[in-house]
Design a protein around this motif. Structure first.
Motif, short mmCIF file in Angstrom:
data_model
loop_
_atom_site.label_atom_id
_atom_site.label_comp_id
_atom_site.label_asym_id
_atom_site.label_seq_id
_atom_site.Cartn_x
_atom_site.Cartn_y
_atom_site.Cartn_z
N GLU A 205 -41.25 -9.64 -2.78
CA GLU A 205 -40.23 -8.83 -3.43
C GLU A 205 -38.92 -9.61 -3.58
OE1 GLU A 205 -37.60 -4.95 -2.18
OE2 GLU A 205 -39.74 -4.92 -1.66
N ILE A 206 -38.53 -10.33 -2.53
CA ILE A 206 -37.30 -11.13 -2.56
C ILE A 206 -37.41 -12.25 -3.60
CG2 ILE A 206 -35.88 -12.75 -1.24
CD1 ILE A 206 -36.47 -11.00 1.23
N HIS A 207 -38.58 -12.87 -3.66
CA HIS A 207 -38.80 -13.96 -4.62
C HIS A 207 -38.73 -13.45 -6.06
CE1 HIS A 207 -40.86 -17.18 -6.83
NE2 HIS A 207 -40.50 -17.97 -5.81
N GLU A 208 -39.31 -12.30 -6.30
CA GLU A 208 -39.29 -11.72 -7.65
C GLU A 208 -37.86 -11.36 -8.07
OE1 GLU A 208 -41.97 -8.47 -7.33
OE2 GLU A 208 -43.78 -9.71 -7.63
N GLU A 209 -37.09 -10.82 -7.13
CA GLU A 209 -35.69 -10.48 -7.42
C GLU A 209 -34.87 -11.75 -7.70
OE1 GLU A 209 -34.25 -8.25 -4.12
OE2 GLU A 209 -35.38 -6.43 -4.64
N ALA A 210 -35.15 -12.81 -6.96
CA ALA A 210 -34.45 -14.08 -7.17
C ALA A 210 -34.77 -14.66 -8.54
CB ALA A 210 -34.83 -15.07 -6.07
N GLU A 211 -36.02 -14.55 -8.94
CA GLU A 211 -36.44 -15.07 -10.25
C GLU A 211 -35.76 -14.31 -11.38
OE1 GLU A 211 -40.56 -16.89 -12.07
OE2 GLU A 211 -40.66 -15.23 -10.65
N LYS A 212 -35.69 -13.00 -11.25
CA LYS A 212 -35.00 -12.19 -12.27
C LYS A 212 -33.53 -12.55 -12.35
CE LYS A 212 -38.01 -8.12 -11.92
NZ LYS A 212 -38.08 -6.70 -11.46
N LYS A 213 -32.91 -12.74 -11.20
CA LYS A 213 -31.50 -13.08 -11.15
C LYS A 213 -31.25 -14.46 -11.76
CE LYS A 213 -27.56 -13.13 -7.98
NZ LYS A 213 -27.11 -12.98 -6.57
N ALA A 214 -32.14 -15.41 -11.48
CA ALA A 214 -32.01 -16.76 -12.03
C ALA A 214 -32.13 -16.75 -13.55
CB ALA A 214 -33.07 -17.67 -11.43
N LEU A 215 -33.06 -15.97 -14.07
CA LEU A 215 -33.26 -15.89 -15.51
C LEU A 215 -32.05 -15.28 -16.22
CD1 LEU A 215 -37.00 -14.75 -15.61
CD2 LEU A 215 -36.09 -16.89 -16.55
N LEU A 233 -34.91 -21.53 -6.79
CA LEU A 233 -35.45 -20.27 -6.27
C LEU A 233 -35.53 -20.29 -4.74
CD1 LEU A 233 -38.26 -19.48 -8.87
CD2 LEU A 233 -36.10 -18.26 -8.56
N LYS A 234 -35.90 -21.45 -4.19
CA LYS A 234 -35.98 -21.57 -2.73
C LYS A 234 -34.61 -21.31 -2.10
CE LYS A 234 -37.05 -24.80 1.00
NZ LYS A 234 -37.40 -26.21 1.36
N GLY A 235 -33.57 -21.88 -2.69
CA GLY A 235 -32.22 -21.68 -2.17
C GLY A 235 -31.78 -20.23 -2.26
N MET A 236 -32.12 -19.56 -3.38
CA MET A 236 -31.75 -18.16 -3.56
C MET A 236 -32.49 -17.26 -2.57
SD MET A 236 -31.60 -18.01 -7.75
CE MET A 236 -30.96 -16.32 -7.83
N VAL A 237 -33.78 -17.57 -2.36
CA VAL A 237 -34.59 -16.76 -1.44
C VAL A 237 -34.08 -16.92 -0.01
CG1 VAL A 237 -36.87 -16.56 -0.38
CG2 VAL A 237 -36.67 -16.70 -2.86
N GLU A 238 -33.80 -18.17 0.39
CA GLU A 238 -33.35 -18.41 1.76
C GLU A 238 -31.95 -17.83 2.00
OE1 GLU A 238 -33.82 -22.38 3.18
OE2 GLU A 238 -36.01 -22.15 3.27
N LYS A 239 -31.13 -17.79 0.95
CA LYS A 239 -29.82 -17.15 1.09
C LYS A 239 -29.99 -15.66 1.38
CE LYS A 239 -25.36 -16.47 -1.16
NZ LYS A 239 -24.54 -16.66 -2.39
N GLN A 240 -30.94 -15.04 0.68
CA GLN A 240 -31.22 -13.62 0.91
C GLN A 240 -31.80 -13.40 2.31
OE1 GLN A 240 -30.52 -11.08 -1.11
NE2 GLN A 240 -31.47 -9.51 0.16
#
Length: 311
Positions: A205-215, A233-240
């Motif tokens: 779920e966190i990865h999918e949200e990060a992908e949407k935010k990146a796009l 994406l790895k950086g965004m996920v780990e930040k979350q």
């Protein structure tokens, strides 16, 4: 058994249960002068003031983390009100129990309650006695103790108000590094210690949200090379994840590095963290003490009135 011995048993049972002398005498006579059986007799017959408090909720109290040369310990001792938790009798009881728990081996809470002091009284009996003496339900709710190997270092931290206590166990490093992690955990209370503890569904779920935010927020994200997109994406996920996973969080004492990097800098590996906070997980009971006192006054008046009628 001599009359002196019988009287001593009655006196001991009174201390434990706060039941009247005659009821203690009956209980012991009915149970062959065995204290544990006599306590059960009093409980079944509703004669013990201390045991009558058994169904009340004890959600206040104190926690304490401490260590010896080869062990680390954290436990929670509860009372019904925070006022009683500040009482010197309660604090003395906590100290006595802490010494007994450190000095003796046990597998679980049930075994811990059977540990005896120098007078042969179990921790369970000490709690009943404290309940009768202090006037509130006193319980040892939970306890964690572990043996330490020669390669392990432990850091303990108990907050000054006695409401939060933490044990951190490291492989390598030193006790100061471990204590800094304990202080961090006390302050931030992370939901997870390690990233691999997070459920796969939550990670997805966190990865999918990060992908949407990146796009939506990063220009031409979809056109970037795969390795670049992966790193972003790895950086965004780990930040979350760092919001609730200990090893990924910025260290409370130095936010420029993460907990895992701080440990690496000090040649240590995180093995275990145990955090106790007073009353966590207990459904607290809202007590209207004014109403309770008025009810007690009413009962006293009622008894006096009935006595006058009988006389």
């Amino acid at each position: 058994m001599s009359q002196i011995d019988k009287f001593a048993k009655i006196k001991e049972l009174r201390k434990i249960t706060d039941a009247p002398f005659i009821d203690c005498k009956k209980a012991l006579e009915s149970s062959g002068y065995d204290i544990d059986s006599a306590i059960d007799w009093l409980k079944k017959n509703g004669k013990s003031k201390a045991l009558k408090k058994a169904d009340r909720i004890a959600a206040e109290g104190l926690v304490l983390a401490l260590k010896s040369a080869d062990s680390a310990l954290v436990f929670e001792l509860n009372s019904e009100t925070d006022f009683v938790a500040k009482n010197q009798n309660f604090i003395n009881l906590q100290q006595k129990i802490s010494n007994l728990l450190l000095q003796n081996d046990f597998e679980n809470l049930e075994n811990a309650l059977l540990i005896q002091d120098s007078e042969g009284r179990t921790i369970s009996e000490l709690l009943v006695l404290a309940t009768a003496t202090i006037g509130e339900k006193i319980t040892l709710r939970r306890v964690f103790k572990t043996k330490l190997s020669s390669e392990e270092n432990v850091g303990i931290y108990t907050h000054s108000n006695g409401q939060i206590a933490v044990i951190t166990i490291l492989k390598g490093g030193n006790s100061e590094v471990a204590k800094n992690i304990s202080m961090h955990v006390a302050a931030l209370n992370p939901e997870y210690v390690f990233k691999n503890e997070v459920l796969e569904t939550k990670l997805k779920e966190i990865h999918e949200e990060a992908e949407k935010k990146a796009l939506s927020e990063i220009k031409n994200f979809e056109k970037k090379p795969e390795n670049i997109k992966t790193e972003i994406l790895k950086g965004m996920v780990e930040k979350q994840l760092s919001e609730f996973v200990l090893e990924l969080q910025p260290l409370a004492l130095d936010s420029s590095i993460s907990v895992v990097k701080y440990l690496a800098q000090n040649s240590s590996t995180l093995l275990k963290v145990v955090r106790f906070e007073v009353g966590e997980g207990i459904q607290r009971q809202n007590v209207d003490f004014s109403t309770e006192v008025n009810q007690q006054i009413h009962e006293v008046k009622k008894k006096k009135k009935n006595k006058l009628i009988l006389d």
